[in-house]
Scaffold this motif. Structure first.
Motif, short mmCIF file in Angstrom:
data_model
loop_
_atom_site.label_atom_id
_atom_site.label_comp_id
_atom_site.label_asym_id
_atom_site.label_seq_id
_atom_site.Cartn_x
_atom_site.Cartn_y
_atom_site.Cartn_z
N GLY A 35 4.06 13.16 -16.44
CA GLY A 35 3.51 12.32 -15.45
C GLY A 35 4.58 11.07 -15.47
N HIS A 36 5.02 10.45 -16.25
CA HIS A 36 5.90 9.42 -16.24
C HIS A 36 7.45 9.83 -16.46
CE1 HIS A 36 1.90 7.53 -17.10
NE2 HIS A 36 2.67 6.76 -16.20
N GLY A 37 7.82 11.30 -16.51
CA GLY A 37 9.08 11.58 -17.01
C GLY A 37 9.94 11.93 -15.80
N CYS A 38 10.81 12.84 -16.25
CA CYS A 38 12.13 13.57 -15.24
C CYS A 38 11.37 14.40 -14.22
CB CYS A 38 12.93 14.22 -15.98
SG CYS A 38 13.95 15.06 -14.97
N MET A 40 -4.87 9.46 -2.75
CA MET A 40 -5.36 8.23 -1.95
C MET A 40 -6.32 7.49 -3.04
SD MET A 40 -3.15 8.01 0.45
CE MET A 40 -4.15 6.66 1.33
N SER A 41 -7.23 8.28 -3.34
CA SER A 41 -8.16 7.70 -4.36
C SER A 41 -7.65 7.14 -5.45
CB SER A 41 -9.23 9.11 -4.76
OG SER A 41 -10.08 8.58 -5.89
N ASP A 42 -6.81 7.70 -5.97
CA ASP A 42 -6.03 7.09 -7.05
C ASP A 42 -5.38 5.72 -6.85
OD1 ASP A 42 -6.96 8.98 -8.74
OD2 ASP A 42 -4.96 10.06 -9.27
N VAL A 72 1.93 6.54 -7.19
CA VAL A 72 0.76 7.48 -7.50
C VAL A 72 1.14 9.00 -7.30
CG1 VAL A 72 -1.55 8.46 -7.11
CG2 VAL A 72 -1.23 5.77 -7.23
N ALA A 73 1.64 9.20 -6.25
CA ALA A 73 2.22 10.60 -5.86
C ALA A 73 2.93 11.05 -6.82
CB ALA A 73 2.35 10.55 -4.53
N ALA A 74 4.10 10.04 -7.10
CA ALA A 74 5.27 10.53 -7.98
C ALA A 74 4.74 11.17 -9.27
CB ALA A 74 6.10 9.56 -7.94
N GLY A 75 3.57 10.22 -9.75
CA GLY A 75 3.16 10.51 -11.13
C GLY A 75 2.42 11.71 -11.20
N ARG A 76 1.46 11.81 -10.04
CA ARG A 76 0.73 12.97 -9.86
C ARG A 76 1.26 14.31 -9.88
NH1 ARG A 76 -4.90 12.51 -8.76
NH2 ARG A 76 -5.05 14.48 -9.12
N PHE A 77 2.72 14.30 -8.84
CA PHE A 77 3.15 15.44 -8.68
C PHE A 77 3.83 15.87 -10.07
CE2 PHE A 77 4.09 14.19 -3.97
CZ PHE A 77 2.94 14.76 -3.50
N ARG A 78 4.36 14.88 -10.66
CA ARG A 78 5.14 15.29 -11.95
C ARG A 78 4.21 16.05 -12.89
NH1 ARG A 78 8.52 10.16 -12.99
NH2 ARG A 78 6.82 9.14 -12.01
N SER A 98 0.66 -1.36 0.12
CA SER A 98 -0.06 0.01 0.14
C SER A 98 0.83 1.21 -0.07
CB SER A 98 -0.90 0.03 1.10
OG SER A 98 -1.85 -1.15 1.24
N LYS A 99 1.68 1.15 0.82
CA LYS A 99 2.88 2.45 1.09
C LYS A 99 3.34 2.58 -0.42
CE LYS A 99 6.56 4.25 3.37
NZ LYS A 99 7.38 4.37 4.68
N GLN A 100 3.89 1.52 -0.98
CA GLN A 100 4.54 1.53 -2.42
C GLN A 100 3.55 2.15 -3.45
OE1 GLN A 100 7.82 1.72 -3.38
NE2 GLN A 100 7.45 1.69 -5.31
N ARG A 101 2.16 1.71 -3.35
CA ARG A 101 1.23 2.22 -4.51
C ARG A 101 1.09 3.82 -4.03
NH1 ARG A 101 -0.74 2.81 -8.84
NH2 ARG A 101 -2.87 3.01 -9.18
N ILE A 102 0.89 4.23 -2.82
CA ILE A 102 0.97 5.57 -2.75
C ILE A 102 2.02 6.37 -3.31
CG2 ILE A 102 0.79 7.57 -0.92
CD1 ILE A 102 -0.65 5.21 1.17
#
Length: 197
Positions: A99-102, A37-39, A18-24, A11-15
């Motif tokens: 979202g999947h980049g640098c 959390m929803s994602d 998701v956060a890494a992609g959303r932040f980028r 669960s932690k890894q999933r969070i």
């Protein structure tokens, strides 16, 4: 109900993913914990058993994004050397998929305004990458660390500028100019292209 450790770790890894992609993709400030959390398929209440704050999540997700990028760079270098790494980094595909980049190209202005803990985590990740790649440069490059830093700065700035302009042909021209500049920075003083980055 208690869950086994492996489930909590997953669960932690999933969070983090998701956060890494959303932040980028959307930026740190524009991304709320509820959407992350929803994602991730979890409730808001499931956040705090994993992280003490959003700042802790930011540090973990930026570090994870950079580690993933390190692995991609290593793979590209093994497959095609610096040319493959530069071409992939400054490609239209990378430009068009933040979202999947640098993480650096997507988040540098925000990371600079984050907590000391987040900035420390970012700094450590960047230094690890610089040290890893500087050790791969040929000995005839006198300042290998400086050369790697100059290449990174060129690549990151080029990608940011190419994403910011609203004319596709200008964006493509920026990518090409940045790639040529990065290649020149990766040459020995004799003008020979380096074989490894």
């Amino acid at each position: 109900m208690r869950y086994e450790k492996g489930r909590k770790d997953a669960s932690k890894q999933r969070i983090v993913e998701v956060a890494a992609g959303r932040f980028r993709a959307d930026g740190i400030a524009a991304t709320g914990l509820a959407s992350i959390m929803s994602d991730a398929g979890l409730t808001n209440g499931a956040f705090y058993p994993h992280f003490k704050s959003k700042a802790a999540l930011i540090g973990a997700s930026v570090s994870a994004a950079l580690e993933q990028q390190f692995e991609q760079i290593d793979s590209l270098l093994a497959a095609g050397g610096p040319e493959a790494a530069i071409s992939a980094y400054l490609s239209s595909q990378h430009r068009d998929d933040p979202g999947h980049g640098c993480a650096s190209a997507a988040l540098l202005p925000e990371i600079g305004r984050e907590s000391p803990e987040t900035r420390r985590a970012y700094t450590e990740s960047v230094l690890a990458l610089v040290n890893r790649l500087a050790g791969e440069l040929p000995l005839e490059v006198k300042d290998r660390e400086g050369a790697v830093l100059a290449i990174f700065a060129t690549l990151i700035g080029t990608l940011q500028l190419a994403r910011a302009v609203d004319r596709p042909e200008l964006s493509d021209q920026i990518l090409a100019a940045g790639a040529n500049a990065a290649r020149r920075l990766g040459q020995s003083e004799k003008g020979e292209a380096v074989n490894q980055l």
